[in-house]
Design an enzyme around this catalytic site. Structure first.
Site, mmCIF file in Angstrom:
data_model
loop_
_atom_site.group_PDB
_atom_site.id
_atom_site.type_symbol
_atom_site.label_atom_id
_atom_site.label_comp_id
_atom_site.label_asym_id
_atom_site.label_seq_id
_atom_site.Cartn_x
_atom_site.Cartn_y
_atom_site.Cartn_z
ATOM 1 N NE ARG A 157 -3.854 -2.298 0.555
ATOM 2 C CZ ARG A 157 -3.709 -3.588 0.190
ATOM 3 N NH1 ARG A 157 -2.645 -3.975 -0.531
ATOM 4 N NH2 ARG A 157 -4.620 -4.487 0.517
ATOM 5 C CB SER A 227 -9.203 -1.164 3.924
ATOM 6 O OG SER A 227 -9.560 -2.346 3.264
ATOM 7 C CD GLU A 322 -6.035 1.413 2.695
ATOM 8 O OE1 GLU A 322 -5.691 0.431 3.365
ATOM 9 O OE2 GLU A 322 -6.789 1.327 1.723
HETATM 10 P P1 NAP Z 1 -9.997 -11.694 5.358
HETATM 11 O O1 NAP Z 1 -9.958 -13.003 4.743
HETATM 12 O O2 NAP Z 1 -10.962 -11.401 6.450
HETATM 13 O O3 NAP Z 1 -8.532 -11.284 5.825
HETATM 14 C C1 NAP Z 1 -8.241 -10.158 6.648
HETATM 15 C C2 NAP Z 1 -6.876 -9.617 6.253
HETATM 16 O O4 NAP Z 1 -5.936 -10.680 6.286
HETATM 17 C C3 NAP Z 1 -6.902 -9.093 4.840
HETATM 18 O O5 NAP Z 1 -6.914 -7.695 4.938
HETATM 19 C C4 NAP Z 1 -5.663 -9.658 4.177
HETATM 20 O O6 NAP Z 1 -4.630 -8.700 3.972
HETATM 21 C C5 NAP Z 1 -5.110 -10.680 5.145
HETATM 22 N N1 NAP Z 1 -5.116 -12.014 4.508
HETATM 23 C C6 NAP Z 1 -6.143 -12.902 4.429
HETATM 24 N N2 NAP Z 1 -5.761 -14.038 3.826
HETATM 25 C C7 NAP Z 1 -4.459 -13.871 3.491
HETATM 26 C C8 NAP Z 1 -3.497 -14.677 2.829
HETATM 27 N N3 NAP Z 1 -3.795 -15.904 2.380
HETATM 28 N N4 NAP Z 1 -2.254 -14.165 2.638
HETATM 29 C C9 NAP Z 1 -1.942 -12.942 3.062
HETATM 30 N N5 NAP Z 1 -2.788 -12.115 3.708
HETATM 31 C C10 NAP Z 1 -4.049 -12.569 3.916
HETATM 32 O O7 NAP Z 1 -10.149 -10.727 4.151
HETATM 33 P P2 NAP Z 1 -11.050 -9.468 3.896
HETATM 34 O O8 NAP Z 1 -10.870 -8.470 4.972
HETATM 35 O O9 NAP Z 1 -12.419 -9.932 3.546
HETATM 36 O O10 NAP Z 1 -10.349 -8.930 2.590
HETATM 37 C C11 NAP Z 1 -10.102 -9.729 1.456
HETATM 38 C C12 NAP Z 1 -9.314 -8.894 0.476
HETATM 39 O O11 NAP Z 1 -10.082 -7.757 0.062
HETATM 40 C C13 NAP Z 1 -8.026 -8.385 1.095
HETATM 41 O O12 NAP Z 1 -6.964 -8.550 0.207
HETATM 42 C C14 NAP Z 1 -8.314 -6.927 1.348
HETATM 43 O O13 NAP Z 1 -7.182 -6.098 1.181
HETATM 44 C C15 NAP Z 1 -9.347 -6.587 0.310
HETATM 45 N N6 NAP Z 1 -10.193 -5.541 0.820
HETATM 46 C C16 NAP Z 1 -10.052 -4.325 0.260
HETATM 47 C C17 NAP Z 1 -10.807 -3.291 0.716
HETATM 48 C C18 NAP Z 1 -10.657 -1.953 0.062
HETATM 49 O O14 NAP Z 1 -11.409 -1.095 0.310
HETATM 50 N N7 NAP Z 1 -9.674 -1.762 -0.782
HETATM 51 C C19 NAP Z 1 -11.714 -3.467 1.747
HETATM 52 C C20 NAP Z 1 -11.810 -4.722 2.329
HETATM 53 C C21 NAP Z 1 -11.051 -5.759 1.845
HETATM 54 P P3 NAP Z 1 -4.475 -7.768 2.665
HETATM 55 O O15 NAP Z 1 -5.439 -6.652 2.894
HETATM 56 O O16 NAP Z 1 -3.073 -7.318 2.737
HETATM 57 O O17 NAP Z 1 -4.780 -8.573 1.472
#
Ligand code: NAP
Length: 330
Positions: A157, A227, A322
């Site tokens: 990021r 996020s 963020e």
């Molecule tokens: P989650 O499965 O509840 O996971 C929570 C956090 O753990 C995520 O933010 C993700 O980091 C990390 N994570 C989960 N599995 C992983 C793996 N296999 N390897 C490395 N890191 C892992 O996920 P979630 O919160 O529903 O989000 C899923 C994806 O959507 C994530 O990549 C997240 O960044 C993205 N997201 C984006 C936004 C946005 O507004 N841009 C909002 C919500 C979620 P990372 O964030 O580094 O991937």
């Protein structure tokens, strides 16, 4: 070019907080950047910004459009896309063409020009992996140039665009290097669970879209900026100490030997998921997403301070906001 004066910025960012702007200039041709004042803030889709109070800094909104295949070989398409194009539409179209690389980044709000700034990422893919070059307008010498993706210092990021180059370059277009065939990234639990049914970029794009629609609030209905905090990175020793104290805490390996901690999990443990202070709270479906139902920018920052304080006190972790904060605030 059109300049709006003394306007309310609520419609111009997805958190929809009211704030007063002295002026907002709208342009649809990158050549018009020659008239851009040195201290102007460049506004994209407004999905990663919090406007607060009086915004005296000039705001410039780039609505430049256009896409072009600039080169192609057996394995890759080089696709140049203007900064004002909508990110989610681009991902959908590329996946539909069968081009590999962007599909995990489906339905992220915002514009193409904003994507490299914070190296947007989701479901195990970061946009840096497919950026060949970034076209910029250089405010120091009033020229347009192309910067190689490998020179942008992309990290989790992060990039030079929000650091060293923040006041210098304005992104006008991005050239993506997309593969004609390849391997889909299906490691994250939400995708791994349905991996057997995912065969093409369009399948993944559709799956990510469905998951995101299920888990995340639509900014058009419930104002939010995705996020709200970065996932904190800690070193290996701190990760071991945290795991001893909190055996359920999700931890993931990150770059440079660092370990990524789930900010959403920490916030939920502190009781903020679905908890509101007046108009502002953390979304009941996802503790990392702050939602704003009519609060001001300052209300948002006050609430964020409470969350940061609680997570710091309980886990010894510092959460960083963020979105970029623009305007006068305490
Ligand atoms: P989650 O499965 O509840 O996971 C929570 C956090 O753990 C995520 O933010 C993700 O980091 C990390 N994570 C989960 N599995 C992983 C793996 N296999 N390897 C490395 N890191 C892992 O996920 P979630 O919160 O529903 O989000 C899923 C994806 O959507 C994530 O990549 C997240 O960044 C993205 N997201 C984006 C936004 C946005 O507004 N841009 C909002 C919500 C979620 P990372 O964030 O580094 O991937």
């Amino acid at each position: 070019m059109q300049t709006l004066r003394h306007i309310d910025l609520a419609p111009w960012h997805t958190l929809r907080a009211s704030a007063q702007a002295a002026q907002l200039t709208l342009i649809d041709d990158a050549d018009e950047l020659k008239a851009c004042p040195p201290d102007a803030f460049i506004l994209g889709g407004g999905s990663n910004v919090i406007f607060v109070g009086e915004v005296t800094r000039p705001l410039w909104h780039l609505n430049v459009q256009g896409r072009e295949v600039v080169a192609e070989d057996n394995a890759h398409i080089y696709y140049r896309v203007a900064a004002g194009e909508t990110w989610a539409k681009l991902v959908e179209d590329c996946a539909g063409q069968g081009w590999y690389g962007l599909e995990n980044l489906a339905l992220i709000p915002g514009t193409v020009g904003a994507a490299p700034v914070q190296n947007i990422g989701a479901y195990g893919v970061e946009v840096a992996q497919v950026i060949d070059s970034v076209q910029v307008y250089d405010r120091f010498d009033n020229t347009t140039k192309d910067i190689r993706g490998s020179d942008c210092a992309f990290a989790y990021r992060q990039s030079h665009f929000k650091g060293l180059w923040q006041n210098r370059y304005i992104i006008t277009a991005v050239t993506f290097k997309l593969a004609k065939s390849g391997k889909l990234v299906l490691d994250y639990p939400d995708l791994a669970a349905q991996a057997a049914a995912l065969h093409t970029p369009a399948d993944v794009c559709h799956a990510v879209t469905t998951v995101r629609q299920r888990k995340l609030p639509d900014p058009a209905e419930l104002p939010n900026a995705g996020s709200f905090f970065h996932n904190p990175l800690v070193d290996a020793n701190q990760a071991v100490a945290l795991a001893k104290q909190h055996p359920d805490m999700p931890q993931y390996p990150s770059s440079d030997g660092m370990v990524k901690i789930s900010a959403g999990w920490c916030i939920e443990q502190c009781g903020f998921k679905g908890q509101y202070d007046g108009a502002v709270g953390m979304y009941e479906g996802h503790a990392l997403v702050l939602v704003n139902c009519g609060g001001s920018g300052q209300d948002i920052l006050n609430y964020a301070a409470k969350v940061r304080q609680a997570v710091g006190a309980r886990f010894g972790l510092t959460l960083h906001i963020e979105p970029i904060i623009v305007g006068e605030h305490s």
